[in-house]
Scaffold this motif. Structure first.
Motif, PDB file in Angstrom:
ATOM      1  N   LEU A 233       0.529   2.060  -4.878  1.00 41.19           N
ATOM      2  CA  LEU A 233       0.740   0.622  -5.035  1.00 41.19           C
ATOM      3  C   LEU A 233       2.110   0.335  -5.640  1.00 41.19           C
ATOM      4  O   LEU A 233       2.520   0.937  -6.628  1.00 41.19           O
ATOM      5  CB  LEU A 233      -0.348   0.038  -5.947  1.00 41.19           C
TER       6      LEU A 233
ATOM      7  N   ASN B  39       0.826  -1.202   0.000  1.00 47.57           N
ATOM      8  CA  ASN B  39       0.000   0.000   0.000  1.00 47.57           C
ATOM      9  C   ASN B  39       0.862   1.256   0.000  1.00 47.57           C
ATOM     10  O   ASN B  39       0.548   2.257  -0.634  1.00 47.57           O
ATOM     11  CB  ASN B  39      -0.924  -0.018   1.222  1.00 47.57           C
ATOM     12  N   ASN B  40       1.970   1.237   0.736  1.00 49.00           N
ATOM     13  CA  ASN B  40       2.920   2.348   0.828  1.00 49.00           C
ATOM     14  C   ASN B  40       2.334   3.606   1.469  1.00 49.00           C
ATOM     15  O   ASN B  40       2.952   4.663   1.447  1.00 49.00           O
ATOM     16  CB  ASN B  40       3.510   2.712  -0.540  1.00 49.00           C
ATOM     17  N   ASP B  41       1.139   3.495   2.040  1.00 43.75           N
ATOM     18  CA  ASP B  41       0.552   4.616   2.783  1.00 43.75           C
ATOM     19  C   ASP B  41      -0.317   4.063   3.899  1.00 43.75           C
ATOM     20  O   ASP B  41      -1.365   4.611   4.226  1.00 43.75           O
ATOM     21  CB  ASP B  41      -0.271   5.510   1.845  1.00 43.75           C
ATOM     22  N   LEU B  42       0.130   2.953   4.480  1.00 42.08           N
ATOM     23  CA  LEU B  42      -0.677   2.266   5.482  1.00 42.08           C
ATOM     24  C   LEU B  42      -0.646   3.035   6.801  1.00 42.08           C
ATOM     25  O   LEU B  42       0.419   3.330   7.339  1.00 42.08           O
ATOM     26  CB  LEU B  42      -0.155   0.848   5.695  1.00 42.08           C
TER      27      LEU B  42
ATOM     28  N   ILE C 200      -7.673  -2.949   3.777  1.00 36.79           N
ATOM     29  CA  ILE C 200      -6.754  -1.829   3.577  1.00 36.79           C
ATOM     30  C   ILE C 200      -7.268  -0.989   2.412  1.00 36.79           C
ATOM     31  O   ILE C 200      -7.569  -1.516   1.331  1.00 36.79           O
ATOM     32  CB  ILE C 200      -5.328  -2.339   3.290  1.00 36.79           C
ATOM     33  N   CYS C 201      -7.374   0.319   2.622  1.00 39.86           N
ATOM     34  CA  CYS C 201      -7.945   1.235   1.633  1.00 39.86           C
ATOM     35  C   CYS C 201      -6.871   2.146   1.033  1.00 39.86           C
ATOM     36  O   CYS C 201      -5.740   2.191   1.501  1.00 39.86           O
ATOM     37  CB  CYS C 201      -9.012   2.115   2.291  1.00 39.86           C
ATOM     38  N   ASP C 202      -7.268   2.882   0.000  1.00 40.31           N
ATOM     39  CA  ASP C 202      -6.435   3.939  -0.605  1.00 40.31           C
ATOM     40  C   ASP C 202      -5.100   3.406  -1.117  1.00 40.31           C
ATOM     41  O   ASP C 202      -4.050   3.583  -0.498  1.00 40.31           O
ATOM     42  CB  ASP C 202      -6.186   5.077   0.395  1.00 40.31           C
ATOM     43  N   TRP C 203      -5.139   2.807  -2.280  1.00 38.88           N
ATOM     44  CA  TRP C 203      -3.952   2.195  -2.881  1.00 38.88           C
ATOM     45  C   TRP C 203      -3.345   3.116  -3.937  1.00 38.88           C
ATOM     46  O   TRP C 203      -3.014   2.694  -5.045  1.00 38.88           O
ATOM     47  CB  TRP C 203      -4.333   0.842  -3.474  1.00 38.88           C
TER      48      TRP C 203
ATOM     49  N   ASP D 249       4.921  -2.738   4.659  1.00 41.44           N
ATOM     50  CA  ASP D 249       3.763  -1.971   5.128  1.00 41.44           C
ATOM     51  C   ASP D 249       3.635  -2.052   6.647  1.00 41.44           C
ATOM     52  O   ASP D 249       3.318  -1.056   7.317  1.00 41.44           O
ATOM     53  CB  ASP D 249       2.480  -2.474   4.471  1.00 41.44           C
TER      54      ASP D 249
ATOM     55  N   ASN E   7      -6.474   4.347   6.980  1.00 41.72           N
ATOM     56  CA  ASN E   7      -6.557   3.573   5.736  1.00 41.72           C
ATOM     57  C   ASN E   7      -6.872   2.102   6.009  1.00 41.72           C
ATOM     58  O   ASN E   7      -6.694   1.257   5.136  1.00 41.72           O
ATOM     59  CB  ASN E   7      -5.250   3.673   4.942  1.00 41.72           C
TER      60      ASN E   7
END
Length: 201
Positions: A111, A80-83, A105-108, A119, A87
């Motif tokens: 990616l 995800n790189n923004d976990l 997990i949301c907002d990919w 993550d 999110n």
């Protein structure tokens, strides 16, 4: 790691010479702690102890660790790189065949492929700041196969990204973005300081 290095440039990292990292942009080998974290250049939103002379050794350690990232962050797991907490959605009851407690997990938007632990490790600063005992981090299966130096490299990249992003001008349409990035920088620095002490012990 390319997502994070893309936010950094040669002017941030310091040192002599350059290394072309393709999609990650051009960065330079580790030098005297890096320009971004060099003496007198560490931003005011970082703790006073780190901005002064007592932070010099840690600053060099962080920049040196970041340059080990490419060799340690290869992998085939979707990241995800923004976990972060906002999110992640956790079911409070059964949903469409999924049990209560199932997490989505949301907002990919960022990616990428990398090691399966990346993550999870990126969540450590917020969890550490919230008071999760340090012993808990090493006991989780997700990071069991990760080398300590690769975790250091990843966290160092995350920290440098947040320092660079938090130093940029405010975003009028997202006024909370820069304060959030500065908070993340401080949280990640706390974890790196703890890890560097453990590695020297």
């Amino acid at each position: 790691w390319a997502v994070f290095l893309s936010g950094l440039g040669a002017e941030d990292m310091g040192g002599a010479g350059t290394v072309d990292m393709g999609a990650a942009g051009t960065v330079v080998p580790p030098g005297e702690g890096g320009t971004l974290l060099g003496p007198g250049r560490r931003p005011a939103f970082l703790p006073g102890w780190f901005r002064g002379g007592s932070g010099e050794a840690l600053a060099r350690w962080i920049v040196d660790a970041a340059f080990r990232a490419p060799e340690g962050l290869a992998g085939t797991t979707p990241l995800n790189n923004d976990l972060r907490a906002d999110n992640i959605v956790i079911a409070d009851g059964p949903v469409d065949g999924f049990a209560a407690g199932t997490a989505w997990i949301c907002d990919w938007n960022f990616l990428a492929l990398g090691p399966c632990w990346a993550d999870w490790v990126a969540l450590w600063p917020a969890l550490y700041d919230a008071g999760l005992p340090w012993a808990e981090f090493s006991s989780w299966e997700l990071a069991a196969g990760a080398r300590a130096e690769d975790i250091d490299a990843w966290l160092s990249l995350v920290f440098l990204f947040y320092v660079r992003a938090g130093s940029r001008p405010p975003v009028p349409t997202s006024p909370d973005l820069r304060p959030h990035q500065r908070l993340c920088a401080r949280q990640t620095l706390a974890v790196l300081a703890a890890r560097s002490r453990l590695r020297r012990a």
